[in-house]
Design a protein around this motif. Structure first.
Motif, PDB file in Angstrom:
ATOM      1  N   MET A   1      -1.650  38.962 155.969  1.00 46.63           N
ATOM      2  CA  MET A   1      -2.512  39.950 155.325  1.00 46.63           C
ATOM      3  C   MET A   1      -2.526  39.702 153.820  1.00 46.63           C
ATOM      4  O   MET A   1      -1.516  39.350 153.227  1.00 46.63           O
ATOM      5  N   LYS A   2      -3.693  39.919 153.208  1.00 45.78           N
ATOM      6  CA  LYS A   2      -3.806  39.743 151.756  1.00 45.78           C
ATOM      7  C   LYS A   2      -3.202  40.933 151.010  1.00 45.78           C
ATOM      8  O   LYS A   2      -2.586  40.784 149.951  1.00 45.78           O
ATOM      9  N   THR A   3      -3.415  42.140 151.515  1.00 48.90           N
ATOM     10  CA  THR A   3      -2.794  43.365 151.016  1.00 48.90           C
ATOM     11  C   THR A   3      -2.371  44.182 152.232  1.00 48.90           C
ATOM     12  O   THR A   3      -2.808  43.897 153.353  1.00 48.90           O
ATOM     13  N   LEU A   4      -1.548  45.195 151.992  1.00 48.99           N
ATOM     14  CA  LEU A   4      -1.111  45.996 153.136  1.00 48.99           C
ATOM     15  C   LEU A   4      -0.911  47.441 152.716  1.00 48.99           C
ATOM     16  O   LEU A   4      -0.300  47.728 151.684  1.00 48.99           O
ATOM     17  N   GLY A   5      -1.452  48.335 153.520  1.00 49.22           N
ATOM     18  CA  GLY A   5      -1.207  49.756 153.369  1.00 49.22           C
ATOM     19  C   GLY A   5      -0.586  50.303 154.641  1.00 49.22           C
ATOM     20  O   GLY A   5      -0.936  49.865 155.757  1.00 49.22           O
ATOM     21  N   TYR A   6       0.350  51.230 154.485  1.00 52.94           N
ATOM     22  CA  TYR A   6       1.045  51.822 155.629  1.00 52.94           C
ATOM     23  C   TYR A   6       1.077  53.332 155.438  1.00 52.94           C
ATOM     24  O   TYR A   6       1.330  53.821 154.339  1.00 52.94           O
ATOM     25  N   TYR A   7       0.826  54.077 156.530  1.00 46.60           N
ATOM     26  CA  TYR A   7       0.887  55.544 156.464  1.00 46.60           C
ATOM     27  C   TYR A   7       1.364  56.077 157.802  1.00 46.60           C
ATOM     28  O   TYR A   7       0.658  55.984 158.810  1.00 46.60           O
ATOM     29  N   ASN A   8       2.594  56.590 157.818  1.00 50.94           N
ATOM     30  CA  ASN A   8       3.150  57.229 159.019  1.00 50.94           C
ATOM     31  C   ASN A   8       2.971  56.402 160.294  1.00 50.94           C
ATOM     32  O   ASN A   8       2.533  56.901 161.333  1.00 50.94           O
ATOM     33  N   GLY A   9       3.305  55.116 160.221  1.00 51.90           N
ATOM     34  CA  GLY A   9       3.276  54.279 161.412  1.00 51.90           C
ATOM     35  C   GLY A   9       2.052  53.425 161.574  1.00 51.90           C
ATOM     36  O   GLY A   9       2.049  52.499 162.399  1.00 51.90           O
ATOM     37  N   LYS A  10       0.990  53.694 160.823  1.00 48.96           N
ATOM     38  CA  LYS A  10      -0.225  52.889 160.904  1.00 48.96           C
ATOM     39  C   LYS A  10      -0.307  51.990 159.665  1.00 48.96           C
ATOM     40  O   LYS A  10       0.049  52.403 158.572  1.00 48.96           O
ATOM     41  N   TYR A  11      -0.818  50.773 159.859  1.00 46.95           N
ATOM     42  CA  TYR A  11      -0.974  49.889 158.711  1.00 46.95           C
ATOM     43  C   TYR A  11      -2.211  49.015 158.881  1.00 46.95           C
ATOM     44  O   TYR A  11      -2.676  48.760 159.992  1.00 46.95           O
ATOM     45  N   ASP A  12      -2.727  48.566 157.731  1.00 46.54           N
ATOM     46  CA  ASP A  12      -3.914  47.703 157.715  1.00 46.54           C
ATOM     47  C   ASP A  12      -4.085  47.199 156.286  1.00 46.54           C
ATOM     48  O   ASP A  12      -3.286  47.524 155.403  1.00 46.54           O
ATOM     49  N   GLU A  13      -5.145  46.430 156.051  1.00 44.91           N
ATOM     50  CA  GLU A  13      -5.500  46.073 154.678  1.00 44.91           C
ATOM     51  C   GLU A  13      -5.752  47.364 153.890  1.00 44.91           C
ATOM     52  O   GLU A  13      -6.215  48.378 154.438  1.00 44.91           O
ATOM     53  N   LEU A  14      -5.438  47.338 152.597  1.00 42.68           N
ATOM     54  CA  LEU A  14      -5.511  48.557 151.782  1.00 42.68           C
ATOM     55  C   LEU A  14      -6.877  49.230 151.842  1.00 42.68           C
ATOM     56  O   LEU A  14      -6.966  50.459 151.941  1.00 42.68           O
ATOM     57  N   ASP A  15      -7.941  48.446 151.771  1.00 42.89           N
ATOM     58  CA  ASP A  15      -9.275  49.058 151.712  1.00 42.89           C
ATOM     59  C   ASP A  15      -9.720  49.644 153.046  1.00 42.89           C
ATOM     60  O   ASP A  15     -10.782  50.284 153.127  1.00 42.89           O
ATOM     61  N   LYS A  16      -8.919  49.490 154.094  1.00 39.76           N
ATOM     62  CA  LYS A  16      -9.253  50.072 155.390  1.00 39.76           C
ATOM     63  C   LYS A  16      -8.418  51.300 155.713  1.00 39.76           C
ATOM     64  O   LYS A  16      -8.631  51.948 156.737  1.00 39.76           O
ATOM     65  N   MET A  17      -7.468  51.623 154.849  1.00 42.33           N
ATOM     66  CA  MET A  17      -6.562  52.746 155.116  1.00 42.33           C
ATOM     67  C   MET A  17      -7.153  54.065 154.613  1.00 42.33           C
ATOM     68  O   MET A  17      -7.832  54.117 153.585  1.00 42.33           O
ATOM     69  N   THR A  18      -6.873  55.152 155.346  1.00 38.21           N
ATOM     70  CA  THR A  18      -7.269  56.499 154.937  1.00 38.21           C
ATOM     71  C   THR A  18      -6.070  57.426 155.122  1.00 38.21           C
ATOM     72  O   THR A  18      -5.131  57.112 155.853  1.00 38.21           O
ATOM     73  N   ILE A  19      -6.126  58.601 154.451  1.00 35.66           N
ATOM     74  CA  ILE A  19      -5.073  59.607 154.589  1.00 35.66           C
ATOM     75  C   ILE A  19      -5.705  60.958 154.871  1.00 35.66           C
ATOM     76  O   ILE A  19      -6.884  61.183 154.567  1.00 35.66           O
ATOM     77  N   PRO A  20      -4.956  61.905 155.437  1.00 35.28           N
ATOM     78  CA  PRO A  20      -5.499  63.250 155.686  1.00 35.28           C
ATOM     79  C   PRO A  20      -5.860  63.951 154.369  1.00 35.28           C
ATOM     80  O   PRO A  20      -5.146  63.852 153.375  1.00 35.28           O
ATOM     81  N   PHE A  21      -6.954  64.671 154.396  1.00 29.75           N
ATOM     82  CA  PHE A  21      -7.395  65.428 153.223  1.00 29.75           C
ATOM     83  C   PHE A  21      -6.329  66.408 152.773  1.00 29.75           C
ATOM     84  O   PHE A  21      -6.167  66.665 151.576  1.00 29.75           O
ATOM     85  N   ASN A  22      -5.585  66.984 153.715  1.00 27.55           N
ATOM     86  CA  ASN A  22      -4.609  68.022 153.399  1.00 27.55           C
ATOM     87  C   ASN A  22      -3.209  67.492 153.077  1.00 27.55           C
ATOM     88  O   ASN A  22      -2.261  68.284 152.999  1.00 27.55           O
TER      89      ASN A  22
END
Length: 288
Positions: A1-22
């Motif tokens: 991967m060129k970049t990596l984002g992780y949130y509570n067990g899910k990961y992907d390239e940074l520009d594909k990651m999202t987080i809950p509004f709340n």
């Protein structure tokens, strides 16, 4: 991967990651973080960074949803997914998710990781700085996500065409920089601000203090002031990604240059410490 984002067990390239509004980070910046370099897929001083991360969380009553060893294993596994072994590794924990309210329910927080390529700075070139009054609140010893003052001080440096802003309190005491620790050399002794609520206890700062003792260089963890900054033989700026930068211009005027021997001994020893530690893992192979 060129970049990596992780949130509570899910990961992907940074520009594909999202987080809950709340997520409480959206409304309050309610969380803590830490960060450091990797080289050859090896996380330098990771135990120190994780210890500080958990301490910041404990000071703010934030529950990290894993143990220290689990976090270390997670970070190492994520680094190994990168295309390059030289990276900036950032990890954070927010207080949790819920409808906006200043009060909060106790429970496990949300764990974030961000990894992007970054080459370790060998700090061979001097930097330029400006000064500004430190108007931050008294939680500087916690590495929180409330970074608006740091953003504004970093922007001040950018607009001035320099590299960093060195901060001082109303009484003139030097604290730190927008995103680094600051130290001076005077008469062969290194002076660094004490680790109280006015500064972040930097990992690079701790390595600087230890290296001074190893090299037989005197080190004093005591307050110093604007006058001392201007009178210093050398001014040093440190962070985990920039282990020992030195300043040759302050507020448009030349500074330093009076004890390069001590300065370069420290810089070279600190940089070599990282090189040797990360070379131990040079045979690590990527997996996954």
């Amino acid at each position: 991967m060129k970049t990596l984002g992780y949130y509570n067990g899910k990961y992907d390239e940074l520009d594909k990651m999202t987080i809950p509004f709340n997520d409480r980070v959206c409304f309050f910046g309610d969380g803590v973080y830490d960060a450091g370099p990797s080289r050859n897929y090896y996380l330098f001083a990771i135990d120190e960074h994780i210890d500080r991360f958990f301490n910041s969380a404990a000071l703010l009553d934030i529950e990290i949803p894993c143990s220290k060893s689990e976090l270390k294993d997670l970070l190492q596994s994520l680094v190994l997914k990168m295309d390059t072994g030289g990276n900036f590794v950032y990890f954070a924990c927010t207080r949790g998710t819920g409808i906006r309210s200043h009060t909060y329910d106790k429970g496990p927080g949300n764990l974030w990781v961000m990894i992007k390529p970054e080459v370790l700075n060998d700090c061979q070139k001097p930097i330029k700085c400006v000064t500004a009054e430190d108007k931050r609140f008294y939680y500087c010893n916690c590495k929180t996500l409330n970074l608006l003052p740091s953003v504004l001080y970093a922007e001040k440096a950018y607009k001035a065409g320099v590299d960093e802003t060195i901060l001082y309190r109303k009484d003139g005491r030097i604290t730190e920089c927008a995103h680094c620790n600051c130290h001076i050399i005077k008469d062969g002794i290194v002076y660094t601000a004490p680790t109280d609520e006015l500064i972040l206890p930097g990992i690079a700062r701790a390595h600087l203090v230890r290296m001074c003792k190893m090299l037989g260089i005197g080190v004093s963890e005591t307050p110093y002031y604007l006058k001392d900054l201007w009178d210093a033989d050398e001014i040093i700026v440190t962070s985990s990604s920039n282990v020992c930068m030195y300043v040759d211009e302050l507020d448009g005027k030349p500074v330093g240059g009076k004890d390069r021997e001590t300065l370069f001994r420290l810089r070279d020893a600190l940089y070599q410490e990282i090189i040797e530690a990360t070379d131990i893992k040079r045979n690590v192979r990527k997996c996954g």
